[in-house]
Each structure stands twice: as structure tokens, then as C-alpha cells.
Motif scaffolding. Structure first.
Motif, short mmCIF file in Angstrom:
data_model
loop_
_atom_site.label_atom_id
_atom_site.label_comp_id
_atom_site.label_asym_id
_atom_site.label_seq_id
_atom_site.Cartn_x
_atom_site.Cartn_y
_atom_site.Cartn_z
N TYR A 107 -6.38 -0.11 3.27
CA TYR A 107 -4.99 -0.42 2.95
C TYR A 107 -4.61 -1.78 3.53
CZ TYR A 107 -3.97 4.43 1.59
OH TYR A 107 -3.93 5.64 0.95
N VAL A 108 -3.72 -2.45 2.82
CA VAL A 108 -2.97 -3.55 3.43
C VAL A 108 -1.61 -2.97 3.77
CG1 VAL A 108 -1.91 -5.80 3.11
CG2 VAL A 108 -4.17 -5.35 2.16
N ILE A 109 -1.20 -3.13 5.02
CA ILE A 109 0.11 -2.64 5.44
C ILE A 109 0.99 -3.86 5.70
CG2 ILE A 109 1.40 -1.28 7.12
CD1 ILE A 109 -1.07 0.38 7.55
N LYS A 110 2.09 -3.93 4.96
CA LYS A 110 3.01 -5.06 5.07
C LYS A 110 4.43 -4.54 5.27
CE LYS A 110 4.60 -9.21 2.61
NZ LYS A 110 4.53 -9.99 1.37
N LYS A 111 5.00 -4.90 6.38
CA LYS A 111 6.36 -4.49 6.72
C LYS A 111 6.54 -2.98 6.58
CE LYS A 111 8.48 -8.91 5.48
NZ LYS A 111 9.48 -9.63 4.64
N GLY A 112 5.52 -2.24 7.07
CA GLY A 112 5.60 -0.79 7.08
C GLY A 112 5.25 -0.12 5.78
N LYS A 113 4.95 -0.87 4.71
CA LYS A 113 4.58 -0.28 3.42
C LYS A 113 3.07 -0.32 3.23
CE LYS A 113 8.92 -1.18 0.99
NZ LYS A 113 9.56 -1.79 -0.22
N PHE A 114 2.54 0.73 2.60
CA PHE A 114 1.10 0.88 2.42
C PHE A 114 0.71 0.47 1.00
CE2 PHE A 114 2.14 3.50 5.96
CZ PHE A 114 1.01 3.61 6.74
N TYR A 115 -0.31 -0.39 0.90
CA TYR A 115 -0.83 -0.82 -0.40
C TYR A 115 -2.33 -0.56 -0.40
CZ TYR A 115 3.64 -3.27 -0.47
OH TYR A 115 4.98 -3.58 -0.43
N ARG A 116 -2.75 0.38 -1.21
CA ARG A 116 -4.15 0.80 -1.21
C ARG A 116 -4.99 -0.10 -2.11
NH1 ARG A 116 -6.36 6.89 -2.65
NH2 ARG A 116 -8.56 6.35 -2.89
N HIS A 117 -6.14 -0.50 -1.61
CA HIS A 117 -7.07 -1.29 -2.41
C HIS A 117 -8.09 -0.37 -3.07
CE1 HIS A 117 -9.44 -4.50 -3.91
NE2 HIS A 117 -10.48 -4.26 -3.15
N GLU A 118 -8.39 -0.64 -4.35
CA GLU A 118 -9.22 0.28 -5.14
C GLU A 118 -10.71 -0.05 -5.12
OE1 GLU A 118 -7.92 2.86 -6.44
OE2 GLU A 118 -5.81 2.46 -6.74
N ASP A 119 -11.06 -1.31 -4.95
CA ASP A 119 -12.47 -1.73 -5.10
C ASP A 119 -13.04 -2.13 -3.75
OD1 ASP A 119 -14.91 -2.69 -5.79
OD2 ASP A 119 -14.20 -4.23 -7.16
N LEU A 187 0.77 -4.78 -8.92
CA LEU A 187 -0.43 -5.05 -9.72
C LEU A 187 -1.48 -5.83 -8.93
CD1 LEU A 187 1.25 -6.04 -13.11
CD2 LEU A 187 0.26 -3.84 -12.47
N ALA A 188 -1.40 -5.77 -7.62
CA ALA A 188 -2.33 -6.55 -6.79
C ALA A 188 -3.78 -6.12 -6.98
CB ALA A 188 -1.93 -6.43 -5.32
N ASN A 189 -4.01 -4.86 -7.37
CA ASN A 189 -5.38 -4.38 -7.59
C ASN A 189 -5.95 -4.85 -8.93
OD1 ASN A 189 -6.68 -2.68 -5.54
ND2 ASN A 189 -4.78 -1.50 -5.64
N TRP A 190 -5.14 -5.49 -9.73
CA TRP A 190 -5.58 -5.95 -11.05
C TRP A 190 -6.49 -7.16 -10.85
CZ3 TRP A 190 -1.64 -6.69 -15.63
CH2 TRP A 190 -2.34 -6.77 -16.82
N ILE A 191 -7.77 -6.88 -10.72
CA ILE A 191 -8.77 -7.90 -10.38
C ILE A 191 -8.79 -8.99 -11.47
CG2 ILE A 191 -11.20 -8.31 -9.88
CD1 ILE A 191 -11.33 -5.26 -9.23
#
Length: 542
Positions: A107-119, A187-191
């Protein structure tokens, strides 16, 4: 839930023997308690969080990749920390993060929010994802920067660029600008994708005055895929930013991959998935007919294809109710837990796909349970005189020069036509063996359990092909006449490369020929003609 709506590209947890994680030495520091984790969340505005466990085999395998990621983070300015959690010691993380039954997680955690990376398998994708979360959109300040932004790298077939042009720079939380920035993060996981922003009013005016293909209006979005025209969304007309980007960002029919997985997830529509043999010479034919159908139904259903020969995708295919090796095959991947496969082994044509989609829309498809593949004892007994050929033997037995091969492709799984054909084709195999033509071989191949060779087109079963002794390249000669023994045998005689001549009654053994003529002589002339029409050479010169 029986299946997941989206076919995930994350590796499964590989349970088994314990492995030795090197005390999570890769990273800036390890979380030691729940309080330590909460303190880190408060202190670090953004950080990378890797969750692993010592009982997870794949977690061990991914450590070298994490080591490369850590080296890459060391070079970033400002420095972003890589934090580790050993879930075998600190199970509290389940309270904070869902989905921890699949490891490893990043995960990238930014300002307390979780963003999961898929690859997790590519270092460059991990770093790119982190960069997109840190700075979701890049600011364009000049014509040169604009040109560079839309310039597609030659090697990147997954290229996608989206530029937001905002002349009216409203910075309120519900503004199109903020919606655009939120979409960029989602859409950050959109490689392969990058999102930019242009707010310089002077530059916007200059570009619009020059008739720029990108800046066609003062408030709009411009989207560019590789080798495609730029698409424009006028924000004065529509402000459904996320829906437009995700819809415009994928084609009518695309391969579902790790690259575009995220965008299909965001679209959140039912998908018709066609599983193909990526190396089969007939693949484009099926993609073309799928595309024709997709143009009429694309508003409510997305159409994709996947490589059904890939071992990991095979597992996903079975979860959709497609349990055999038959390719191509199709199934709906839906938002609920229904399993809606297209009947395996049935012909796949444009009209049959249209009917399948229409039945889905009209809710006429019955949900099925995933069945195990079990050999059909009745079918095996009916094919007892026909030797089996496997994919491993195919090159040697079927495609080697010097042998004329008659091959039946059938299915031992829920295929009534394969069962009905069995006694006739088996008799053909038996008679050719008894006639002892050394250069003629008759085989069968079970598409329920064997992958079909890439050069062989198969859109239904059963199907019969002749592979002439010295013409082993496609297209192959397909048998399309009645499912009867004499015409099948005379078909072989006509199309083989090594010529021979069958007897008048090739389907009868020597002890059956005499009784045949005797019984026929006792019939009326009308009945004699009917019997001859089914049995004698003069009626089967194909």
C-alpha cells in the motif's frame, strides 16, 4: 461468493512449508505494535507499507523485488519511507486494512488513506504507482512540455495520456478540477497511463488560437491512446469525468491484462470474457466477431479476451464455470456470484454470441455450478478402437510428414454430439486398422482435457480434420458430410497425399461382405437402391 467480479492479477497465497524472511530487513523500519503503526500514520504524510508473513511462501519470493524498490526509494527526493509489517506477529493490521487474506500486500498510505498497488512483480510499476499517489497529475507549463506529454514511447504499447484543461480554475472541493485530481488517484494502478493538467490561461488561449488538436475548448479533457486519435470531453457539456476517462480509455474489445485491469474495475460493468489461445493462428477471427457484437452492446457490457493457455488464467477460467480445455470459450464475469458460462464445445459464431448476450440481458441465462471434469465411461467404451493423441504427442503423431492423419477433436465433458458420433468414428478407426494401410492413421483428441495445437481452428466439437502426409500447414481439410462410416472413409481416400483405393464396401469386414450381397438380393429393387445409397462406393465419390 463463488467468484470475484474482477479477475485479479495478484498471485495467490502459497501456503506450505515455512520460509525464512530475513527479519524484514528490506525497508526503513518494522512496525512493532499497533500504537507504533498509529504513530507512523500521524508522523508520515506519505509512505510505502509492505505487509508480509513468515508462513507465506510468496512473501519470501518477493523480497528481492522489495530490495530493488527500497534502492529506488533511496534515490527519490523527498525520501519516502518503506515500512514493513510481519502479519504473523502483528495481526492487528486486519482491523485497519481489508483483504489481508491475500499476501503479500503493498500500500501507499497518504494522509491516512490507503491505496493498494496491484502489480507486485515489477519494480518500475511499484515506483510509478507511488509517484502517481504522491503527485497524481503533472502540470503542463509550455508547448514543449505538452508535446512531450503526448509523445508515445515506441516500446510502450499500453500508452495512455489524459490532460485536463481548466481555464476556469475553481479550486473548491466539488469542482471539476478536484474531481479530475481524485480520478487520477483512483486510477493510479492503470499501468502505462499518465494524467496532466493545464491551467495557464495564457497558454490555453495561445493553443486554442493555433487550432491545437488538444486544446479545442477552454474547459475540457483530452485523452490519447497510442496510435489513436485524441478524444475530447467538453466540460461545459458533461462533467462525468471519471466515467468518461474509463470508458474512453479502453477499446471496444481489448485483452484483459494487468495494464487495464484497474480501469475495467472502475467501469464496474458486467464483462463477457472470451478465452483464446493467444498463439493460435485463428485468434484474430474470433476477436473480429466479438468486436462486431461488442459495437451493439458496449453501453451496458464490456467485452474482453484473455489468453486461456496461461496457467494462472486457466484457474480464473474455471472459476467462471469453464472447466474444460476447449478454446475458444466464453463466460460472463458479473457483479454478483452467478456463474454464467457459454456451453463448452458449442459453435462460437457472431450470431451465437449475440444470442448469448441477449439471453444475459433478458435474464434468460441460468446460473450453473462448477462441475468437475470426469471421464465419461460410456464415451470411452464407444471410442475403444480409436487411439488417443495428446498435445505432447501432436507434433510427432499428427504433424510429422509421411503420414496421412484423420483426427477427431471431441469433448468427453457434457457434449452429446461427441457421444452420438462415437460409434461411427470408432468404426472408421477400426476398419482402417484392419485394412492395414501403413501410411494412414486415425486418432482422437479430447478437448476437455487437452489444449488444441495453435494451428488448428476449433470453434465447436466434434470436428474432424485430415492432415495430409505432405501438407501439414493450415488450413486443414475438414470433413463436413454425414456422420456415417462409408463417406468418412472415402473422404480420407480422396484427400490423402499417399494414394490408395478402398474396396467397394470398406466399412464391412470380409465375413460381412457375402451376407450383405445375399440380403440385398432378396430386397425389392426400390429397397436395393436405398441400401446401395448408404453403403456402396458409387454413391460416395466425394
Amino acid at each position: 461468493m463463488v467468484i470475484l467480479y474482477f479477475i485479479t492479477f495478484l498471485p495467490f497465497v502459497l501456503a506450505g512449508s515455512n520460509c525464512t524472511l530475513p527479519n524484514f530487513s528490506v525497508g526503513d523500519f518494522n512496525i512493532t505494535s499497533e500504537q507504533h503503526f498509529k504513530d507512523t500514520m500521524k508522523q508520515e504524510e506519505i509512505f510505502l507499507l509492505g505487509i508480509s508473513a513468515k508462513w507465506c511462501t510468496h512473501c519470501c519470493q518477493i523480497e528481492p523485488i522489495y530490495a530493488e524498490v527500497f534502492e529506488a526509494l533511496e534515490k527519490l527526493t523527498p525520501k519516502i519511507k518503506f515500512v514493513r509489517i510481519d502479519m504473523s506477529k502483528h495481526n492487528f493490521i486486519k482491523k485497519h486494512i481489508p483483504g489481508t487474506d491475500q499476501l503479500p500486500l503493498l500500500y501507499v498510505i497518504k494522509k491516512g488513506k490507503f491505496y493498494r498497488h496491484e502489480d507486485l512483480m515489477k519494480v518500475e510499476n511499484i515506483v510509478s504507482f507511488l509517484d502517481k499517489i504522491y503527485m497524481p497529475v503533472s502540470t503542463i507549463n509550455s508547448e514543449d512540455e505538452l508535446e512531450a506529454f503526448f509523445e508515445a514511447p515506441r516500446e510502450n504499447k499500453n500508452f495512455l495520456r489524459v490532460l485536463g484543461i481548466f481555464y476556469e480554475n475553481d479550486d473548491s472541493e466539488d469542482s471539476p478540477l478536484k474531481e479530475y485530481e481524485k480520478t487520477a488517484i483512483s486510477l493510479a494502478n492503470w499501468i502505462g497511463s499518465k494524467m496532466g493538467i493545464l491551467t495557464n490561461k495564457t497558454l490555453i488561449k495561445e493553443l486554442k488560437a493555433k487550432g491545437s488538436d488538444v486544446v479545442r475548448c477552454y474547459n475540457c479533457l483530452a485523452l490519447k491512446k497510442k496510435d489513436a486519435n485524441i478524444k475530447i470531453l467538453d466540460l461545459e457539456i458533461s462533467q462525468n469525468i471519471k466515467e468518461w476517462i474509463t470508458t474512453a480509455g479502453v477499446g471496444i474489445v481489448e485483452e484483459l491484462t494487468g495494464y487495464n485491469f484497474q480501469v475495467y474495475k472502475e467501469i464496474a460493468l458486467p464483462m463477457l470474457v472470451m478465452f483464446l489461445d493467444k498463439h493460435n493462428v485463428n485468434q484474430d477471427y474470433y476477436i473480429n466477431i466479438l468486436t462486431k457484437v461488442a459495437r451493439d452492446f458496449d453501453e451496458g457490457i464490456k467485452f474482453v479476451w484473455m489468453d486461456g493457455t496461461d496457467p494462472m488464467i486457466k484457474q480464473r477460467k474455471k472459476k467462471l464455470g469453464l472447466v474444460t480445455e476447449i478454446l475458444p470459450s466464453m463466460a460472463f464475469n458479473v457483479l454478483d456470484d452467478r456463474i454464467l458460462p457459454y456451453k463448452e464445445g458449442q459453435p462460437i459464431t457472431e450470431s451465437s454470441i449475440r444470442l448469448f448476450v441477449s439471453d444475459f440481458i433478458e435474464n434468460r441465462l441460468a446460473s450453473k455450478n462448477i462441475a468437475d471434469i470426469r471421464p465419461n465411461p460410456e464415451l470411452e467404451s464407444k471410442y475403444s478402437d480409436t487411439p488417443i493423441v495428446t498435445m505432447d504427442e501432436f507434433e510427432e503423431k499428427v504433424l510429422s510428414e509421411g503420414t496421412d492423419v484423420l483426427l477427431l477433436l471431441y469433448s468427453s465433458y457434457q457434449n452429446e454430439d461427441s457421444l452420438n458420433l462415437a460409434p461411427y468414428f470408432n468404426k472408421v478407426a477400426k476398419r482402417f486398422k484392419e485394412l492395414n494401410y501403413p501410411h494412414v492413421k486415425v486418432y482422437r483428441m479430447d478437448t476437455a482435457t487437452q489444449t488444441v495445437h495453435k494451428n488448428v481452428k476449433i470453434d465447436h466439437v466434434p470436428i474432424i480434420y485430415l492432415f495430409p502426409a505432405y501438407h501439414k500447414n493450415p488450413p486443414y481439410v475438414q470433413y463436413t458430410n454425414e456422420a456415417k462410416v462409408p463417406p468418412m472413409m472415402f473422404f480420407v481416400e480422396k484427400y490423402v497425399d499417399i494414394k490408395f483405393q478402398l474396396p467397394e464396401l470398406p466399412h464391412l469386414s470380409p465375413d460381412q461382405i457375402g451376407p450383405y450381397w445375399e440380403q440385398k438380393a432378396q430386397l425389392s429393387p426400390e429397397k436395393q437402391e436405398r441400401v446401395a445409397a448408404h453403403n456402396e462406393r458409387r454413391n460416395w465419390d466425394l
